[in-house]
Design an enzyme around this catalytic site. Structure first.
Site, PDB file in Angstrom:
ATOM      1  N   GLY A  23       0.840  -1.184   0.000  1.00  0.00           N
ATOM      2  CA  GLY A  23       0.000   0.000   0.000  1.00  0.00           C
ATOM      3  C   GLY A  23       0.868   1.225   0.000  1.00  0.00           C
ATOM      4  O   GLY A  23       2.092   1.120  -0.088  1.00  0.00           O
ATOM      5  N   THR A  34       4.247  -2.226   3.298  1.00  0.00           N
ATOM      6  CA  THR A  34       3.912  -3.546   2.783  1.00  0.00           C
ATOM      7  C   THR A  34       3.302  -4.386   3.894  1.00  0.00           C
ATOM      8  O   THR A  34       3.740  -4.316   5.035  1.00  0.00           O
ATOM      9  CB  THR A  34       5.183  -4.237   2.266  1.00  0.00           C
ATOM     10  OG1 THR A  34       5.818  -3.346   1.346  1.00  0.00           O
ATOM     11  CG2 THR A  34       4.848  -5.526   1.551  1.00  0.00           C
ATOM     12  N   VAL A  35       2.289  -5.135   3.551  1.00  0.00           N
ATOM     13  CA  VAL A  35       1.641  -5.994   4.533  1.00  0.00           C
ATOM     14  C   VAL A  35       2.107  -7.434   4.314  1.00  0.00           C
ATOM     15  O   VAL A  35       2.170  -7.907   3.176  1.00  0.00           O
ATOM     16  CB  VAL A  35       0.107  -5.919   4.408  1.00  0.00           C
ATOM     17  CG1 VAL A  35      -0.548  -6.769   5.492  1.00  0.00           C
ATOM     18  CG2 VAL A  35      -0.371  -4.481   4.510  1.00  0.00           C
ATOM     19  N   ASP A  45      -8.433   7.269   4.671  1.00  0.00           N
ATOM     20  CA  ASP A  45      -7.977   6.595   3.458  1.00  0.00           C
ATOM     21  C   ASP A  45      -8.902   5.428   3.126  1.00  0.00           C
ATOM     22  O   ASP A  45      -8.452   4.317   2.872  1.00  0.00           O
ATOM     23  CB  ASP A  45      -6.530   6.111   3.644  1.00  0.00           C
ATOM     24  CG  ASP A  45      -5.875   5.744   2.313  1.00  0.00           C
ATOM     25  OD1 ASP A  45      -6.411   6.164   1.266  1.00  0.00           O
ATOM     26  OD2 ASP A  45      -4.866   5.043   2.322  1.00  0.00           O
TER      27      ASP A  45
END
Lengths: 187, 749
Positions: free
Chosen positions: B98, B102-103, B225
């Site tokens: 995103g 980072t996930v 967001d």
């Protein structure tokens, strides 16, 4: 550093249109200080560690040059293509650590560092990319131009499709091959 | 330099025909199923052996390609964090990327459970203040507990990384589910719920998310967001909102400074786009959620745009296309809810996410929507059974082509439908009394029926009155003969406010040419769809008497208007353009027609001046396009004309069509003072053609509303030359850089 004025740029663009090969080189050379100045300006007041996108730089330079709607369509293409080449030269010079500008302002240096960082963040080795791009240009000038616009200006493919007059589907297909070739070269 | 050396391992550049062949082979290879592709390169013909190495590398790249966000497009991710342990958490595999980091899927070692860990992008929280803020936000987010929120467990810093630990939600994000559903055949079911082609499924999801947002808002926490990527759908199809309140402040700072935001700006609220951070409140999240709903229902984001700058411009300047125009299959009530969440002015949106959720509940239960928001359903019932109101509605019914009896039945039985009726409320400056009527307009903006009396404004106010859908003029007449007219387009469910400043004819008469009512031949407009479907009659068109300004509004007049009203210069006037105003490049600058005016601005000026914009027909008539018998004079013109060019008639000899001047530069060079001599034979006004573009009131097509006559470049085998081409040309409401306008006034209807 004298700022470029719109009239001068329009003149050079017209030269390119008329097939004056030198005009393109002049425009690329003239755009470099402008792009650097934009980098400097954009970087001022940014927190350390901030990364700039090349797109922001080129957009800023474009807006500065053409405060109103900008030149008509054909010229925008020449300008973008020239900006892509100018951007590429600046970044590659910078990456090689031998910038031609002796007294490079701090903001500008930081800005270019941060643009380089933005490439590194996404795993792109600019110097290797540059070489692969030169290789591609030897047998497919058109896709090399697309690659410059894509990589060094960050234009999305659909915008490139309009600029270059290549149907989007065709462009997507050809770009996927050219990209794979370049990346294959970098393995 | 050294780094590139490996490229020069003796390979020669490909010949163009070999490159061609390589492209064919590669495209063929990637179209093959996996197993066939794996052996494809091994089975190459002898003749193609020279391409083997390249092809192998390319296929290797192709195999490794994963979604990425770099300027290079898809890239193989090389991730140094895999296998690394941050605190109690071991990073396993990347889940997605995103704007702020980072996930990863990770394992909490001490409890041996799977979690999601978001590692913030290096640099995003590097400043001390930034770090403290993230920590604060993460702590606040960790206190939120709601079935539709992904809970945050922990916020930590290790190995130089800031990371956030969240519940792991197994499933797709909304973006992927949307793409998946869109690609399905009509009868097919998606692999996992929900089926987003069903508007009710979309409404349910957004309702749940609105409840979650409401919960967070009550804890004084904003998301900032909301977008499809931050909405996860678990295995049951239950939506879970993730990524609460993180990193957005810094991104907004980035935005104002560099014009770049990490991630997509399509769901940003106008106040976010303006980077008016102090003004962002919970209603910004409501807008973003509305934008998500809009995309789910129409397949498009409410604003388009390729580049960040363009999207932001559009959020600020382009009206959102009504949802039902994008997809007429969306139920009207749901479309209405969505549009209310997307109002540009936060004060006109739902005032809480809870109110949005309630209205979606009403929709899902087939109850009247908006009831909670505006409380008008009951009033609509009262109004409909009120005989006086009924009498007033009969002419409207006639216009709509429905019988009065049907209307009564309709009114009694389906009250909620009437709450969707557009309404108009009128304020008269000076608190004067005035008669207010509604004049329906057809596609050419000729009266489509008699004016309908709406009632009398008392002490300067007429409360909201139901009106038919479509284009119309609201006409306000005071007892002493002053009047004003207001072109408005009435869409379902909208309440339109008109602020009238009636003026007498004597006040507006100066500088106007008057035209008596007349009839002209009806023409097929090349560029406009027929006004009333294909079977339009060729009856002569009757144009009511009107007055029209002899000249376009000048720079002098427009700046006087800005000064008098305190309005700022139009947003779209760039810094460069404003510089021209400060240092005019021509002595006659103030007498030049004003340009760079969008449609709403032109309308506002006209109404301020006690006038309106001319219709396309009026403008044509005034500049001599019809002869005395009402026949079109310029029928012989036409051909392969391309590219309208409004400026440059005086320089006809000099103007080289291949010369690509910017529009702004052409204006400075070629625009002529608005009141210079009439140019076209037969015209009674100055420059209706050949100078700047002019707005007309006439709508052209579904979304674009202007038409202007222009010089075109005709390209034919004989070469390129300029020609006067008098058909309309459409622009959106922004118009072009050389867009000006003049005003008109009805003298009858």
């Amino acid at each position: 550093m004298t700022r470029l004025d719109e009239a001068a740029v329009v003149e050079m663009l017209r030269g390119i249109e008329a097939g004056d090969a030198e005009a393109r080189a002049r425009l690329i050379a003239a755009l470099q200080p402008e792009l650097r100045a934009c980098a400097d300006r954009l970087m001022r007041g940014q927190p350390t560690g901030h990364t700039l996108q090349p797109t922001a730089l080129v957009n800023e330079a474009y807006l500065k040059l053409f405060a109103d709607d900008g030149p008509c369509f054909g010229n925008r293409r020449h300008l973008m293509v020239a900006a892509a080449t100018a951007m590429r030269r600046i970044l590659i010079d910078h990456a090689r650590g031998k910038s031609t500008f002796k007294r490079q302002p701090d903001g500008e240096r930081l800005a270019l560092d941060s643009v380089l960082l933005s490439y590194e963040d996404t795993g792109i080795d600019l110097l290797a990319t540059d070489e692969a791009l030169s290789g591609l240009a030897e047998f497919d000038a058109e896709m090399a131009r697309v690659a410059e616009l894509r990589i060094f200006v960050g234009l999305p493919l659909d915008e490139i499709s309009v600029l270059e007059g290549i149907p989007l589907r065709t462009l997507e297909r050809r770009w996927s091959v050219a990209r794979a070739w370049m990346m294959g070269r970098m393995l | 330099m050294e780094r590139g050396a490996r490229l020069d391992d003796g390979q020669d550049a490909l010949k163009p025909e070999r490159w061609q062949r390589l492209q064919e082979l590669f495209l063929h290879a990637i179209s093959l199923p996996d197993e066939a592709r794996a052996t494809f390169a091994d089975d190459l013909d002898e003749a193609d052996r020279d391409l083997l190495d390249d092809l192998r590398r390319m296929l290797q790249v192709h195999q490794a390609a994963v979604e990425g966000t770099g300027p290079f497009g898809k890239l193989p991710a090389e991730d140094r964090l895999i296998g690394v342990q941050l605190g109690d958490y071991r990073i396993d595999t990347p889940l997605g990327q995103g704007g702020s980091g980072t996930v990863y899927r990770a394992t909490q070692v001490s409890r041996d459970r799977a979690v999601a860990v978001k590692v913030l992008r290096p640099g995003i929280s590097i400043s001390r203040a930034g770090y403290e803020r993230f920590k604060r936000e993460a702590l606040a987010a960790s206190r939120l507990r709601h079935p539709n929120l992904v809970p945050v467990y922990y916020f930590g810093r290790d190995e130089g990384h800031d990371y956030l630990v969240m519940e792991l939600v197994e499933g797709l994000n909304l973006r992927d589910q949307l793409l998946r559903c869109r690609g399905l055949e009509a009868g097919a079911e998606p692999a996992s719920p929900p089926d987003l082609r069903d508007p009710r499924a979309c409404a349910t999801i957004v309702r749940d998310l609105a409840r979650a947002l409401d919960h967070a808002h009550q804890q004084r926490l904003l998301h900032r967001d909301v977008k499809p990527l931050n909405i996860l759908l678990d295995a049951q199809g239950i939506p879970r909102l993730t990524d609460f309140g993180l990193a957005k402040d810094l991104e907004l700072e980035d935005l104002t400074l560099s014009g770049e935001v990490a991630g997509t700006p399509h769901y940003m609220s106008p106040e976010q786009a303006r980077a008016a951070r102090h003004r962002i409140d919970h209603r910004s999240d409501i807008y973003s959620l509305g934008a998500v709903l809009y995309e789910m229902l129409s397949g498009r984001t409410p604003v388009a745009g390729e580049t960040t700058a363009e999207v932001i411009h559009n959020i600020l300047h382009q009206p959102v296309v009504p949802l039902q125009r994008q997809n007429s299959a969306v139920p009207a009530a749901l479309a209405l809810i969505c549009m209310q969440a997307l109002r540009r002015n936060p004060a006109r949106r739902y005032q809480s996410a809870g109110a949005l959720a309630d209205d979606l509940d009403s929709f899902l239960a087939n109850r009247s929507v908006m009831a909670r928001a505006q409380g008008i359903a009951e009033r609509a019932v009262e109004r409909l059974v009120d005989r006086r109101v009924l009498l007033r509605l009969i002419p409207i019914a006639a216009v709509l082509g429905i019988s009065a009896g049907g209307l009564i039945y309709y009114g009694a039985d389906r009250v909620h439908a009437n709450s969707l009726r557009p309404r108009v409320e009128v304020y008269v400056i000076g608190d004067r009394d005035a008669e207010v009527s509604y004049l329906p307009l057809d596609g050419r903006h000729l009266p489509a029926g008699p004016a309908i009396e709406l009632g009398r404004a008392r002490d300067g106010r007429l409360s909201a009155q139901a009106v038919p859908l479509g284009d119309a003029r609201i006409i306000v007449r005071t007892d002493d003969g002053a009047f004003s007219e207001h072109y408005r387009s009435f869409a379902e469910g909208e309440t339109v406010t008109v602020t009238a400043h009636p003026r007498s004819l004597a006040q507006t008469d100066a500088g106007m040419a008057r035209f008596e009512a007349t009839s002209v031949e009806s023409r097929e407009l090349l560029s406009e769809p027929p006004a009333h479907g294909a079977a339009e009659s060729r009856e002569p068109l009757r144009i009511p008497a009107f007055g029209i300004d002899e000249a376009c509004v000048t720079n002098r007049e427009y700046s006087a208007f800005l000064e008098a009203t305190g309005k700022p210069a139009p947003d779209r006037w760039s810094p460069g353009w404003l510089r021209l105003w400060a240092f005019p490049p021509r002595e006659d600058w103030l007498e030049l027609p004003v340009v760079g005016i969008d449609f709403p601005d032109a309308l506002e000026y006209a109404e301020w001046a006690g006038k309106r914009l001319p219709t396309a027909l009026e403008l044509e008539l005034a500049r001599g396009a019809y002869d005395d018998a009402g026949a079109w004079v310029e029928r012989a013109l036409g051909g392969d004309a391309v590219g309208p060019f409004n400026l440059g008639l005086p320089e006809l000899g000099k103007l080289d069509p291949s010369q690509d001047l910017s529009t702004g530069a052409a204006y400075v060079l070629y625009a002529r003072p608005a009141r210079e001599a009439t140019l076209v034979p037969g015209a009674r006004i100055h420059h209706a053609v050949g100078n700047v573009g002019e707005w007309t009131e006439t709508r052209a097509g579904a979304q674009r509303r202007t038409k202007f006559d222009a010089w075109f470049t005709e390209v034919s085998p004989r070469g390129a030359h300029l020609l006067l081409f008098c058909e309309g040309t459409m622009f959106d409401e922004r118009g072009s850089q050389n867009q000006g306008f003049r005003c008109a006034r009805s003298l009858g209807w």
